[in-house]
Design an enzyme around this catalytic site. Structure first.
Site, PDB file in Angstrom:
ATOM      1  N   LYS A 115       0.108   4.243  -0.281  1.00  0.00           N
ATOM      2  CA  LYS A 115      -0.538   5.439   0.287  1.00  0.00           C
ATOM      3  C   LYS A 115      -0.282   6.636  -0.653  1.00  0.00           C
ATOM      4  O   LYS A 115      -0.233   6.432  -1.870  1.00  0.00           O
ATOM      5  CB  LYS A 115      -0.055   5.680   1.717  1.00  0.00           C
ATOM      6  CG  LYS A 115      -0.195   4.412   2.561  1.00  0.00           C
ATOM      7  CD  LYS A 115      -0.024   4.599   4.040  1.00  0.00           C
ATOM      8  CE  LYS A 115      -0.198   3.262   4.741  1.00  0.00           C
ATOM      9  NZ  LYS A 115      -0.172   3.362   6.192  1.00  0.00           N
TER      10      LYS A 115
ATOM     11  N   ASN B  35       0.862  -1.181   0.000  1.00  0.00           N
ATOM     12  CA  ASN B  35       0.000   0.000   0.000  1.00  0.00           C
ATOM     13  C   ASN B  35       0.899   1.233   0.000  1.00  0.00           C
ATOM     14  O   ASN B  35       1.472   1.585   1.022  1.00  0.00           O
ATOM     15  CB  ASN B  35      -0.892  -0.048   1.248  1.00  0.00           C
ATOM     16  CG  ASN B  35      -1.741   1.201   1.406  1.00  0.00           C
ATOM     17  OD1 ASN B  35      -1.831   2.023   0.485  1.00  0.00           O
ATOM     18  ND2 ASN B  35      -2.365   1.350   2.564  1.00  0.00           N
TER      19      ASN B  35
ATOM     20  N   SER C 102       3.178  -2.229  10.291  1.00  0.00           N
ATOM     21  CA  SER C 102       4.628  -2.301  10.493  1.00  0.00           C
ATOM     22  C   SER C 102       5.218  -3.674  10.170  1.00  0.00           C
ATOM     23  O   SER C 102       6.164  -4.117  10.824  1.00  0.00           O
ATOM     24  CB  SER C 102       5.000  -1.873  11.919  1.00  0.00           C
ATOM     25  OG  SER C 102       4.590  -0.535  12.146  1.00  0.00           O
TER      26      SER C 102
ATOM     27  N   HIS D  88      -9.550   1.113   4.687  1.00  0.00           N
ATOM     28  CA  HIS D  88      -8.286   1.295   5.397  1.00  0.00           C
ATOM     29  C   HIS D  88      -8.514   2.248   6.580  1.00  0.00           C
ATOM     30  O   HIS D  88      -9.312   3.184   6.479  1.00  0.00           O
ATOM     31  CB  HIS D  88      -7.230   1.864   4.449  1.00  0.00           C
ATOM     32  CG  HIS D  88      -5.866   1.889   5.066  1.00  0.00           C
ATOM     33  ND1 HIS D  88      -5.465   2.889   5.909  1.00  0.00           N
ATOM     34  CD2 HIS D  88      -4.848   0.999   5.001  1.00  0.00           C
ATOM     35  CE1 HIS D  88      -4.229   2.621   6.329  1.00  0.00           C
ATOM     36  NE2 HIS D  88      -3.834   1.479   5.794  1.00  0.00           N
TER      37      HIS D  88
ATOM     38  N   GLY E  54       2.282   2.201  10.764  1.00  0.00           N
ATOM     39  CA  GLY E  54       3.219   3.305  10.613  1.00  0.00           C
ATOM     40  C   GLY E  54       3.918   3.689  11.907  1.00  0.00           C
ATOM     41  O   GLY E  54       4.597   4.713  11.973  1.00  0.00           O
TER      42      GLY E  54
ATOM     43  N   GLU F  18      -5.661  -4.945  10.476  1.00  0.00           N
ATOM     44  CA  GLU F  18      -4.622  -3.943  10.706  1.00  0.00           C
ATOM     45  C   GLU F  18      -4.909  -3.180  11.985  1.00  0.00           C
ATOM     46  O   GLU F  18      -5.671  -2.200  11.974  1.00  0.00           O
ATOM     47  CB  GLU F  18      -4.579  -2.952   9.534  1.00  0.00           C
ATOM     48  CG  GLU F  18      -4.298  -3.588   8.197  1.00  0.00           C
ATOM     49  CD  GLU F  18      -3.742  -2.574   7.206  1.00  0.00           C
ATOM     50  OE1 GLU F  18      -2.634  -2.785   6.719  1.00  0.00           O
ATOM     51  OE2 GLU F  18      -4.404  -1.551   6.961  1.00  0.00           O
TER      52      GLU F  18
HETATM   53  P1  PGA Z   1       2.674   0.223   7.639  1.00  0.00           P
HETATM   54  O1  PGA Z   1       1.228   0.441   6.986  1.00  0.00           O
HETATM   55  O2  PGA Z   1       3.214  -1.059   7.064  1.00  0.00           O
HETATM   56  O3  PGA Z   1       3.467   1.429   7.238  1.00  0.00           O
HETATM   57  O4  PGA Z   1       2.461   0.116   9.111  1.00  0.00           O
HETATM   58  C1  PGA Z   1       0.361  -0.620   6.777  1.00  0.00           C
HETATM   59  C2  PGA Z   1      -0.923  -0.131   6.197  1.00  0.00           C
HETATM   60  O5  PGA Z   1      -1.361   0.969   6.574  1.00  0.00           O
HETATM   61  O6  PGA Z   1      -1.552  -0.796   5.345  1.00  0.00           O
END
Ligand code: PGA
Length: 256
Positions: free
Chosen positions: A13, A11, A218, A100, A178, A172
């Site tokens: 983003k 993803n 993460s 999400h 993040g 998630e």
């Molecule tokens: P991240 O994000 O791996 O940066 O924690 C995961 C997500 O939001 O799908």
């Protein structure tokens, strides 16, 4: 062994221009093209403006496909700034991330609206990756199962057995997205098992056992293996680490 597909989805983003995205896809492809990806799906979810060029780039890359990060809950009309499932399908998207936590939190997307997005996607043969997950407050209060149960029942339990068999789910936990903090494999497995049991209670175990449930929050090369070897974790939805070719490649390789 189960018959579920392993899905590793990146993803992006709101990161990477179309040109940067194409470079990343090429780097990942070069590293995995000679591996046997049977029963595996590698998915890239770029920003909307990159769907066409990225999908184009992937034309001759089997088992690799494109996801949208969002889809409209309407089919067409006066909805400025929105993109319909039909348009996404016509642009080469085969998947759509729906619900999400950033969309739930920053754009006030509700379970009711998300249920419509799931339905719109399925009409166009786009596979929804339906996201669920509790906040830190809910985790600490001990209400995290109730939160996820609400998201699952309100977001996807309107589907027919045939329809729900076509979707993927991502668990998630918001506190792990993040933040560098990951759910432990045991915490994640407990929630994946809980989600699968919920689905089984409505649709039966055969359908529940066929649905891929991805973990997100993460995930990185250092923790991917421990998460991905848990019984009910069938892949990952990866944010930060999907922007770095070496990290994303390393995570894909953990599934081989
Ligand atoms: P991240 O994000 O791996 O940066 O924690 C995961 C997500 O939001 O799908």
């Amino acid at each position: 062994m189960h018959m579920r597909k392993t899905i590793i989805a990146g993803n992006w983003k709101m990161n990477l221009t179309p040109a940067q995205g194409i470079v990343l896809v090429s780097q990942v492809w070069d590293a995995i093209k000679d591996t046997d990806l049977t029963d595996r799906k590698v998915v890239f979810a770029p920003p909307m403006v990159s769907i066409v060029p990225v999908a184009d780039k992937m034309k001759n890359m089997p088992n690799i496909s494109v996801a949208a990060q969002n889809v409209s809950s309407h089919t067409s009309g006066a909805y400025t700034g929105e993109t319909s499932a039909q348009m996404l399908a016509a642009s080469g998207a085969q998947w759509a991330i729906i619900g999400h936590s950033e969309r739930r939190a920053y754009y006030n997307e509700t379970n009711v609206e998300l249920a419509l997005k799931v339905s719109c996607s399925l009409v166009e043969n786009i596979t929804p990756i339906y996201c669920c997950g509790e906040s830190l407050i809910e985790r600490n209060k001990g209400t995290y199962k109730a939160c996820v149960e609400r998201q699952i029942t309100a977001g996807i339990f309107h589907l027919s057995p045939d329809q729900i068999s076509k979707i993927a789910i991502a668990y998630e936990p918001v506190w792990a997205i993040g933040t560098g903090e990951t759910a432990t494999p045991a915490q994640a497995q407990a929630m994946h098992g809980f989600i699968r049991d919920l689905i089984a209670s409505k649709y039966g175990t055969q359908i529940a056992n066929g649905i891929s449930i991805l973990y997100g929050g993460s995930m990185k090369p250092g923790n991917a293996k421990d998460l991905l070897t848990m019984a009910d974790i069938d892949g990952g939805l990866i944010g930060g680490a999907s922007l770095k070719a070496a990290d994303f490649i390393a995570i894909i390789k953990e599934t081989l």
